[in-house]
Structure formats: structure tokens, C-alpha cells
Design a protein around this motif. Structure first.
Motif, PDB file in Angstrom:
ATOM      1  N   GLU A   1       0.826  -1.216   0.000  1.00  0.00           N
ATOM      2  CA  GLU A   1       0.000   0.000   0.000  1.00  0.00           C
ATOM      3  C   GLU A   1       0.858   1.264   0.000  1.00  0.00           C
ATOM      4  O   GLU A   1       0.545   2.235  -0.698  1.00  0.00           O
ATOM      5  CB  GLU A   1      -0.958  -0.006   1.199  1.00  0.00           C
ATOM      6  CG  GLU A   1      -2.060  -1.057   1.101  1.00  0.00           C
ATOM      7  CD  GLU A   1      -2.886  -0.940  -0.183  1.00  0.00           C
ATOM      8  OE1 GLU A   1      -3.165   0.192  -0.621  1.00  0.00           O
ATOM      9  OE2 GLU A   1      -3.237  -1.996  -0.755  1.00  0.00           O
TER      10      GLU A   1
ATOM     11  N   ASN B   1       1.146   4.142  -3.078  1.00  0.00           N
ATOM     12  CA  ASN B   1       0.979   5.586  -2.895  1.00  0.00           C
ATOM     13  C   ASN B   1       2.200   6.348  -3.399  1.00  0.00           C
ATOM     14  O   ASN B   1       2.083   7.362  -4.094  1.00  0.00           O
ATOM     15  CB  ASN B   1       0.743   5.911  -1.414  1.00  0.00           C
ATOM     16  CG  ASN B   1      -0.620   5.452  -0.937  1.00  0.00           C
ATOM     17  OD1 ASN B   1      -1.477   5.080  -1.733  1.00  0.00           O
ATOM     18  ND2 ASN B   1      -0.830   5.466   0.366  1.00  0.00           N
TER      19      ASN B   1
ATOM     20  N   GLY C   1      -5.883   2.124   1.887  1.00  0.00           N
ATOM     21  CA  GLY C   1      -4.459   1.810   2.006  1.00  0.00           C
ATOM     22  C   GLY C   1      -3.838   2.318   3.295  1.00  0.00           C
ATOM     23  O   GLY C   1      -3.285   1.539   4.082  1.00  0.00           O
TER      24      GLY C   1
HETATM   25 MG    MG Z   1      -3.211   3.926  -1.551  1.00  0.00          MG
END
Ligand code: MG
Ligand code: ADP
Length: 463
Positions: free
Chosen positions: A292, A296, A424
Motif C-alpha cells: 500500500e 501511494n 491503504g
Molecule cells: Mg493507496
């Protein structure tokens, strides 16, 4: 029961009749059986009609018992596999002492949601999953597992439990998005945070016993065994010599593959610090968090046009002797706690079932993706908050209003889309905090982000 409730129950029944979700192969109790056998009392939501399976008293008395706070030490206390039959039974009985209480707490929490929310087909599916799982454990209510036959059957029940709840997060997410008109976001976040944290532990407890069972079985029957367990660093789902650098590289490959598909570029990463560090932790948890965080970082890097800038990942192991390694500032702050901890260890020389090379690890993920704007920053820890938009790729799905991107993310590739569910960061933090770690996001707006992931490994066992 008031008129509104009866109206809801009618709506509920029509939801059920049209819902493709509610009739899996298994016989569910609760709302599904309510739909199959509508009775005059069917609107009495507080009494799911499953008297032969679970009574309200069962749920209430289990839910009134306190939750045991799970530690990594709990998971390894039965020893290193292959386990003796006795150790396997004690693991099974420990598992049995925890799971029904945990499931009952979840059932209670789901029942406490506004009725219209639990009536949503997705949420009620989750609710039914919990009822089902509890009903499969109740036959063991007053039983102690003390022979292999029972242990094998119990492990099958656990396998069913894990499978039943395996892919339910998108269902839950969809349910809450569909209900967003009826429940305020803070309440949703509170529920989801508690629910998903509890789910982490429940899953882990069940998987740990299944894993211990399997690795002890394969030892007893070497021909059928698939893995050598004797010199393995695994104790069930815990890897006592987990190397974060390895996980980072495999997750990095996976996420950059997703980027290639989505954006046509493969962001790169560099690992520095102490890449050879190992510690005792649950690999699947670390994998989830790293995936996650890399999604990002890579997404921000690509979308800000900085794909040529590698993401820098620094791994730092906590010093083994905290007194030597602390900076003066930390010393001032932690002097007391540090000393009393040391004294405890000296008074109770630890039994060492395995080497504990590092008590904790901090991983910093530094990207040049432009950081997070001040308007976005306060929302990043909310479930379902996302700045990702995939609308141009899914033009057909424009019904309704609000957070359609998250809905698209759910219907889309799920775990293999770059962003969009908005789970996330909050779920990653829930995983990190589960065993005493944490995630902190430091945004340098206009430049990039530093994300600090701190994890506490399995400490030296006491006593
Ligand atoms: Mg994310
Ligand atoms: P999602 O990625 O599905 O949107 P997350 O919970 O992972 O959900 O992140 C929430 C939001 O936080 C993202 O939509 C993004 O706006 C912001 N964000 C998170 N990490 C970063 C980062 N490294 N750089 C820039 N923005 C970020």
C-alpha cells in the motif's frame, strides 16, 4: 417495533430477494434464513431466527467476555513446529478460547449499527458470515480438544472460517459506501477501524493454528509433506528471520508492474540503511503495508511527472541495547521506561526459544511525488477517502453520486489497482499498530512525502 422498522424490514426482504450475494452454497442463519422463512416476527431484527444454531444468549454471554489482547508471543508460545500432539491440542484449545468471544463481539457491533445499514445486502452478508462462523465453533463450546480426530475436525472449521472471511473487505467497503446517506462518516470510520483491527487478530489466530497443524502433520508424514519444517525460520505464520528488504523488493516489483499497466512507466526504488536486517514478524502483514505504501509513493511519483526519481527506502534496525543507542533527547524522554524495562529483563532472564536479532525496525519510504496538499492531508486516514479518479476508464458506472471512484475501485481489479479504495493508509496503519508499531506520514508539500513505518518485532519472551 415501530412502523418504520417494519417498513425497513420489508425493504430488507426485497433487497434479499434480489441480492445475488446472499445465497452462497452454505446454509446461513440470520437474515438469509429470515428471508427463506418469513414469519410474523420476522421484523424483530434483534432476534435473528436461528434458534437451532445460535441463541441471543450465546452471543450476549460471549460478547460480554473481555477480548484478549493478542501479542506475537501468544502466537509462538506453543513452540516451534513440528509440534507434539499435546502442544497441538493446547494450541487448538487456546484458539478455541479466543475465537467465539471475538466473533460474538463483532456480531454485537454489527447489530449496534443503524438498522438500515445492517439491512444493506453487503453489510448483512458480512453479518451472516459472522453468524455462520460462530455457529461452526459453538459445538466446541464446552469441549476440550484432546484427541487428533477432534483436532483435525477443528482445524477444518478454522479453514472454513478463514475462507468465509477472506475476500470480504470490498463487500464491506461497498456496503458502507451504499449506506453513506444514513450514517455519518465518523461513525463509519470508528466502526471500520474497530472491525478491521479485530478481523486482523481473528484471522491471525485461526491461521496460526492451521499453519501449526499443517507443519506438524507434514512432519509426521514425511512423504506427504511439502515443506521441511525443522530448519525453517517459520513458527506458523510468523517468520522469525523476516528480512524487510526482501519483502520490499518483491512488493516493489509487483507495484511497479501495476504502474506499467496503468501508466506505462515503471518507477524504481533504492533500498539503503541496513538492508540485511531481520526481525520476527508476520510476513503477510508487512507485505500488505509495504504494497500500500509503495502504491501511494509510485502513484505520486508518476502523476507528478517525476518517474525518473527513485523512491528511497531506508531500513533502520533498533539498536539491541537501547541504552547505548539512544540519542540524548530520547534518553531524557524515555529514561524511566527504558530502565525499568531493563531491570525486568535482568530479574527474569528470558527463556530464548529462538534468537531475537532485532526488537524493532523502522522503514522510511521517501518519494519525490509532490507531497500532500493541506486540504487533502486531514483526510488521508479516513476509510474510503481517495484522490484517485478512474472515471475516464469506467464511463459506464456513473450511477449515484458521491464516492464513485471507490466503488469503481471495488468493482475493478481490487487488490491490483494502483489506488482508489481509500483503505491503504488507514488499514496499513491498523496492521502496523496491531503489534505496537505505527505509520507516520510527513508531507513536504511541493516536493514529496516521507512515510515512516515502525514495527515492533517479537520481543524476548518474559518468564
Ligand atoms: Mg493507496
Ligand atoms: P488510495 O491510495 O486508495 O487513494 P490511501 O489511503 O492509500 O488511499 O491514500 C489516501 C490518499 O492519501 C491518496 O488518495 C493520496 O491523495 C494521499 N497520499 C497517500 N500517500 C501519498 C504520497 N506518498 N504522496 C502523495 N499523496 C499521498
Amino acid at each position: 417495533p415501530n412502523a418504520a422498522m417494519i417498513r425497513w424490514s420489508k425493504q430488507l426482504r426485497s433487497c434479499i430477494d434480489t441480492s445475488p450475494f446472499l445465497y452462497p452454497s452454505r446454509a446461513f442463519s440470520g437474515i438469509a434464513s429470515l428471508a427463506r422463512h418469513p414469519s410474523p416476527a420476522a421484523h424483530k431484527w434483534s432476534h435473528p431466527p436461528s434458534p437451532t444454531v445460535i441463541s441471543d444468549d450465546d452471543v450476549a454471554s460471549l460478547a460480554s467476555k473481555p477480548l484478549h489482547v493478542l501479542s506475537l508471543a501468544d502466537l509462538v508460545k506453543h513452540g516451534r513446529p513440528p509440534l507434539s500432539a499435546q502442544a497441538l491440542f493446547s494450541s487448538a484449545n487456546f484458539t478455541l478460547s479466543l475465537l467465539p468471544i471475538r466473533l460474538a463481539h463483532r456480531i454485537q457491533a454489527l447489530r449496534n449499527l443503524p438498522f438500515i445499514v445492517v439491512s444493506n445486502p453487503n453489510i448483512s452478508k458480512i453479518y451472516n458470515n459472522y453468524l455462520h462462523s460462530l455457529s461452526t465453533l459453538l459445538p466446541y463450546k464446552s469441549k476440550t480438544i484432546s484427541n487428533l480426530e477432534d483436532e483435525i475436525r477443528f482445524t477444518e472449521v478454522l479453514a472454513d472460517l478463514v475462507e468465509t472471511h477472506a475476500h470480504t473487505i470490498p463487500t464491506l467497503a461497498r456496503g458502507f459506501l451504499e449506506c453513506r446517506k444514513y450514517i455519518n462518516p465518523a461513525e463509519v470510520t470508528r466502526f471500520l477501524d474497530e472491525h478491521l483491527r479485530a478481523r486482523i487478530g481473528t484471522r491471525l489466530i485461526a491461521e496460526q493454528h492451521i499453519d501449526l497443524h499443517n507443519s506438524s502433520q507434514s512432519h509426521q508424514h514425511p512423504d506427504s509433506g511439502t515443506q521441511a519444517t525443522d530448519d525453517s525460520s517459520y513458527i506458523g505464520v510468523i517468520d522469525t528471520a523476516l528480512q524487510p528488504a526482501q519483502i520490499i523488493n518483491s512488493c516493489g516489483n509487483f507495484v511497479s508492474e501495476i504502474c506499467e499497466l496503468k501508466y506505462g512507466v515503471r518507477p524504481t526504488w533504492i533500498i539503503d540503511g541496513e538492508p540485511s536486517t531481520t526481525f520476527a514478524y508476520v510476513p503477510v502483514h508487512l507485505e500488505y503495508i509495504i504494497t500500500e505504501l509503495l502504491k501511494n509513493a509510485f502513484r505520486a511519483t508518476v502523476e507528478s511527472g517525476k518517474s525518473h526519481e527513485p523512491v528511497i527506502i531506508t531500513i533502520a534496525a533498533e539498536p539491541e541495547n537501547p541504552r547505548e543507542g539512544l540519542s540524548q533527547l530520547d534518553k531524557d524522554r524515555k529514561l524511566d521506561g527504558g530502565l525499568s524495562r531493563t531491570r525486568e529483563v535482568e530479574e527474569n532472564p528470558p527463556i530464548k526459544p529462538f534468537d531475537d536479532p532485532a526488537p524493532g525496525v523502522t522503514i522510511r519510504i521517501r518519494d519525490r511525488g509532490g507531497g500532500i496538499s493541506p486540504e487533502v492531508l486531514p483526510n488521508i486516514w479516513s476509510y474510503s477517502f481517495t484522490t484517485f479518479s478512474d472515471a475516464d476508464e469506467l464511463p459506464g458506472q456513473t450511477h449515484g453520486s458521491g464516492n464513485m471512484d471507490a466503488l469503481n475501485a471495488i468493482s475493478g481489479a481490487g487488490g491490483s489497482s494502483i489506488a482508489g479504495l481509500g483503505y491503504g493508509l488507514p488499514l496499513g496503519r491498523a496492521y502496523a499498530e496491531y503489534f505496537g508499531g505505527g505509520i507516520a506520514v510527513q508531507s513536504l508539500y511541493g516536493w514529496g512525502c516521507d512515510v515512516y513505518l515502525r514495527l515492533k518485532g517479537l520481543g524476548k519472551p518474559k518468564g
